[in-house]
Motif scaffolding. Structure first.
Motif, PDB file in Angstrom:
ATOM      1  N   GLN A 128       0.871  -1.189   0.000  1.00 17.08           N
ATOM      2  CA  GLN A 128       0.000   0.000   0.000  1.00 17.08           C
ATOM      3  C   GLN A 128       0.899   1.226   0.000  1.00 17.08           C
ATOM      4  OE1 GLN A 128      -2.570   0.391   3.438  1.00 17.08           O
ATOM      5  NE2 GLN A 128      -3.933   1.830   2.416  1.00 17.08           N
ATOM      6  N   LEU A 166      -2.320  13.207   0.813  1.00 19.36           N
ATOM      7  CA  LEU A 166      -2.532  14.096  -0.338  1.00 19.36           C
ATOM      8  C   LEU A 166      -3.597  15.160  -0.026  1.00 19.36           C
ATOM      9  CD1 LEU A 166      -2.417  11.702  -3.450  1.00 19.36           C
ATOM     10  CD2 LEU A 166      -0.563  12.702  -2.120  1.00 19.36           C
ATOM     11  N   VAL A 218     -11.701   8.334   1.960  1.00 13.79           N
ATOM     12  CA  VAL A 218     -12.252   6.994   2.175  1.00 13.79           C
ATOM     13  C   VAL A 218     -11.248   5.981   1.637  1.00 13.79           C
ATOM     14  CG1 VAL A 218     -13.588   7.130   0.014  1.00 13.79           C
ATOM     15  CG2 VAL A 218     -14.229   5.458   1.741  1.00 13.79           C
ATOM     16  N   MET A 268     -14.747   3.096  -1.950  1.00 15.79           N
ATOM     17  CA  MET A 268     -14.788   4.426  -2.572  1.00 15.79           C
ATOM     18  C   MET A 268     -16.015   4.637  -3.452  1.00 15.79           C
ATOM     19  SD  MET A 268     -11.908   4.462  -5.522  1.00 15.79           S
ATOM     20  CE  MET A 268     -10.605   3.501  -4.796  1.00 15.79           C
TER      21      MET A 268
HETATM   22  C1  LIG Z   1      -1.881   2.958  -4.741  1.00 16.25           C
HETATM   23  S1  LIG Z   1      -2.697   3.486  -3.283  1.00 16.25           S
HETATM   24  C2  LIG Z   1      -2.805   5.223  -3.621  1.00 16.25           C
HETATM   25  C3  LIG Z   1      -3.025   5.995  -2.368  1.00 16.25           C
HETATM   26  C4  LIG Z   1      -3.092   7.502  -2.578  1.00 16.25           C
HETATM   27  N1  LIG Z   1      -4.250   7.842  -3.374  1.00 16.25           N
HETATM   28  C5  LIG Z   1      -1.836   8.033  -3.241  1.00 16.25           C
HETATM   29  O1  LIG Z   1      -1.935   8.463  -4.417  1.00 16.25           O
HETATM   30  O2  LIG Z   1      -0.775   8.039  -2.639  1.00 16.25           O
HETATM   31  C6  LIG Z   1      -4.370   2.930  -3.587  1.00 16.25           C
HETATM   32  C7  LIG Z   1      -5.252   3.062  -2.360  1.00 16.25           C
HETATM   33  O3  LIG Z   1      -6.590   2.733  -2.780  1.00 16.25           O
HETATM   34  C8  LIG Z   1      -7.204   1.964  -1.763  1.00 16.25           C
HETATM   35  N2  LIG Z   1      -8.324   1.228  -2.370  1.00 16.25           N
HETATM   36  C9  LIG Z   1      -8.270   0.270  -3.329  1.00 16.25           C
HETATM   37  N3  LIG Z   1      -9.521  -0.140  -3.663  1.00 16.25           N
HETATM   38  C10 LIG Z   1     -10.372   0.600  -2.902  1.00 16.25           C
HETATM   39  C11 LIG Z   1     -11.786   0.673  -2.792  1.00 16.25           C
HETATM   40  N4  LIG Z   1     -12.582  -0.121  -3.528  1.00 16.25           N
HETATM   41  N5  LIG Z   1     -12.314   1.561  -1.932  1.00 16.25           N
HETATM   42  C12 LIG Z   1     -11.519   2.343  -1.160  1.00 16.25           C
HETATM   43  N6  LIG Z   1     -10.177   2.320  -1.219  1.00 16.25           N
HETATM   44  C13 LIG Z   1      -9.606   1.459  -2.075  1.00 16.25           C
HETATM   45  C14 LIG Z   1      -6.068   1.100  -1.234  1.00 16.25           C
HETATM   46  O4  LIG Z   1      -6.354   0.605   0.062  1.00 16.25           O
HETATM   47  C15 LIG Z   1      -4.894   2.090  -1.246  1.00 16.25           C
HETATM   48  O5  LIG Z   1      -4.786   2.789  -0.032  1.00 16.25           O
END
Ligand SMILES: C[S@@+](CC[C@H](N)C(=O)[O-])C[C@H]1O[C@@H](n2cnc3c(N)ncnc32)[C@H](O)[C@@H]1O
Length: 387
Positions: A128, A166, A218, A268
Motif C-alpha cells: 500500500q 494528499l 475513504v 470508494m
Molecule cells: C496505490 S494506493 C494510492 C493511495 C493515494 N491515493 C496516493 O496516491 O498516494 C491505492 C489506495 O486505494 C485503496 N483502495 C483500493 N480499492 C479501494 C476501494 N474499492 N475503496 C476504497 N479504497 C480502495 C487502497 O487501500 C490504497 O490505499
C-alpha cells in the motif's frame, strides 16, 4: 497458503513451478530497477536463492510480487535496527551513511534468522502506498478544476486516501520547475517540499490553490496518524534507496499529526455519498465539492467506476458545484474522451490528469489536462491533441 517450510515444487496454472516463477520475478525486478542500488542487488541474489525466494510463496493471490517481500524486510529493519541487514538501509542509518560493499550476506542472514516473522508479514499484508509527491500533479488538476469557481471554499474528498497525506496538499510547498523558471504553490516555508518538472509546451505556471475548508478520505484500509504499525508498513512499502522519498513521507506524517484529515474505512464507490456528505458538513452551503482519486480508481472493477458519476450527479442536484479530478492510468477514468493518440506502450505508467465538472446541476465539458509521472516527478500539460 504456503509456509516457510516450502521445499517442494508446486505448479502454477500453466505448469510452471511456482518457485521458478517467483525467482524469475526477482530476476526481472533486479534487471528493470538497476537504478535502485540496494533493491536491485538484493533481488539479483534472491533470484538465485530458493531459501529466501520461497518466503514469497506465502503471499495471498495477486500479491506474489517482489515488492511485498522487500516491504516485509524493510518493515523488519525499521522495527529492528539492530538486525544485520539494517545497516544497508538509508532509511535506517541515514542517506550517505550506508557502507560500501555487498549487502547480501547480512540480508540473507537476517531473512533466514527471521524467516517465520517475515513469512507471517508476507502472508497477511499487501503493498500500500501514500506517495506525497503526487501533490505536484494534484495541485495542477485542482487549480484547473477550480478555475471557473473562484472565491468558493472547497470540500475536498479523496477516494482511496491511504493515510490521507494528499488531502493536505496546501500545507506543503509544491514546486514546478522547467528550464525557464520555477514556480510554487502551497506553504512556501513548509518542511514538506514536493517537486516536479514541468514538461509542458508552452511551459505552464503553477496557479494558486483554492481555499480548502474541509477534507475527508475513504479507503478500504485507511491508516490513521496514531497507527504506528500501519504507518511503518506504508513507509516500508517505499523504496529506501530513492533519495528523499522516505524523509518526505515522514515529514508529511508529522504535519498530518498536527491536523489529521478525516478518514473513513469503506469502499470508494459504495460509501462515496456518505463521505461527500461528511466533507460538506462544516464546509458551508454552496461549497465546491471536489472529489479526487490518484492511482486508486484503477483498483476498482471497470464496471463499477461509472457509479461514481451517478453519485456526483446526485450531489450536483443540490445546486452546488462539483468536480471529479482523476490522476489514473490511461483509459481508467469513465467519461473522459481520450484523443486519438497511439496507445501507450506496454509498461508505460504515464498518468492521465482529467476533470469532470457539474455546474448548476448539469455536467459540462470534461477537461483532459495532460499526463504526468505516477509519482509527480514530471507533469506535461501540453494539449494532448497537439502532441
Ligand atoms: C496505490 S494506493 C494510492 C493511495 C493515494 N491515493 C496516493 O496516491 O498516494 C491505492 C489506495 O486505494 C485503496 N483502495 C483500493 N480499492 C479501494 C476501494 N474499492 N475503496 C476504497 N479504497 C480502495 C487502497 O487501500 C490504497 O490505499
Amino acid at each position: 497458503m504456503m509456509s516457510s517450510g516450502y521445499d517442494g515444487v508446486l505448479e502454477g496454472p500453466e505448469g510452471v513451478p511456482d518457485l521458478v516463477r517467483v525467482r524469475a520475478m526477482f530476476d526481472e525486478f533486479a534487471s528493470s530497477h538497476n537504478h535502485l542500488t540496494l533493491y536491485s542487488a538484493i533481488c539479483r541474489e534472491v533470484a538465485g536463492d530458493a531459501d529466501t525466494a520461497s518466503l514469497l510463496l506465502a503471499a495471498s493471490p495477486g500479491q506474489r510480487r517482489p515488492v511485498l517481500w522487500l516491504a516485509a524486510l524493510h518493515d523488519l529493519v525499521l522495527r529492528r535496527p539492530d538486525v544485520a541487514a539494517a545497516r544497508w538501509y538509508p532509511s535506517v542509518v541515514g542517506q550517505g551513511r550506508v557502507p560500501n560493499g555487498d549487502p547480501w550476506p547480512d540480508v540473507r542472514q537476517t531473512v533466514l534468522e527471521h524467516r517465520e516473522e517475515l513469512t507471517a508479514a508476507i502472508a497477511t499484508h499487501s503493498t500500500q502506498t501514500n506517495e506525497v509527491n503526487r501533490v505536484v500533479y494534484l495541485a495542477a488538476a485542482l487549480s484547473a478544476a477550480c478555475a471557473d469557481v473562484v472565491g468558493v471554499g472547497v470540500a475536498l474528498v479523496e477516494m482511496g486516501a491511504s493515510a490521507g497525506l494528499l488531502l493536505l496538499l496546501d500545507h506543503y510547498r509544491i514546486e514546478r520547475w522547467s528550464a525557464h523558471r520555477t514556480t510554487h504553490v502551497g506553504d512556501p516555508d513548509a518542511p514538506v517540499v514536493c517537486v516536479g518538472q514541468d514538461r509542458s509546451d508552452p511551459p505552464s505556471m503553477a496557479t494558486p490553490l483554492p481555499r480548502i475548508v474541509t477534507r475527508a478520505g475513504v479507503d478500504l484500509h485507511p491508516v490513521a496518524v496514531d497507527d504506528e504499525a500501519g504507518l511503518r508498513w506504508l513507509e516500508a512499502c517505499l523504496w529506501p534507496d530513492v533519495p528523499g522519498r522516505v524523509e518526505r513521507f515522514r515529514a508529511a506524517i508529522e504535519m498530518a499529526r498536527e491536523c489529521p484529515p478525516t478518514l473513513v474505512r469503506g469502499d470508494m464507490v459504495d460509501d462515496l455519498a456518505a463521505v461527500v456528505a461528511l466533507a460538506q458538513q462544516g464546509a458551508g452551503p454552496g461549497s465546491h465539492v471536489v472529489v479526487f482519486s490518484s492511482w486508486a480508481l484503477t483498483y476498482v472493477a471497470k464496471e463499477r467506476r461509472a457509479r461514481v458519476a451517478e453519485v456526483l450527479d446526485h450531489v450536483a442536484a443540490q445546486g452546488v458545484p462539483v468536480s471529479w479530478v482523476t490522476a489514473e492510468p490511461w483509459g481508467c477514468m469513465p467519461g473522459i474522451p481520450l484523443p486519438p493518440l497511439p496507445l501507450p506502450a506496454a509498461g508505460d505508467d504515464s498518468t492521465v490528469l482529467a476533470v469532470r465538472r457539474w455546474r448548476e446541476g448539469v455536467e459540462t465539458e470534461p477537461l483532459v489536462l495532460g499526463t504526468c509521472h505516477p509519482h509527480g516527478l514530471w507533469i506535461d500539460l501540453t494539449d494532448l491533441t497537439a502532441r
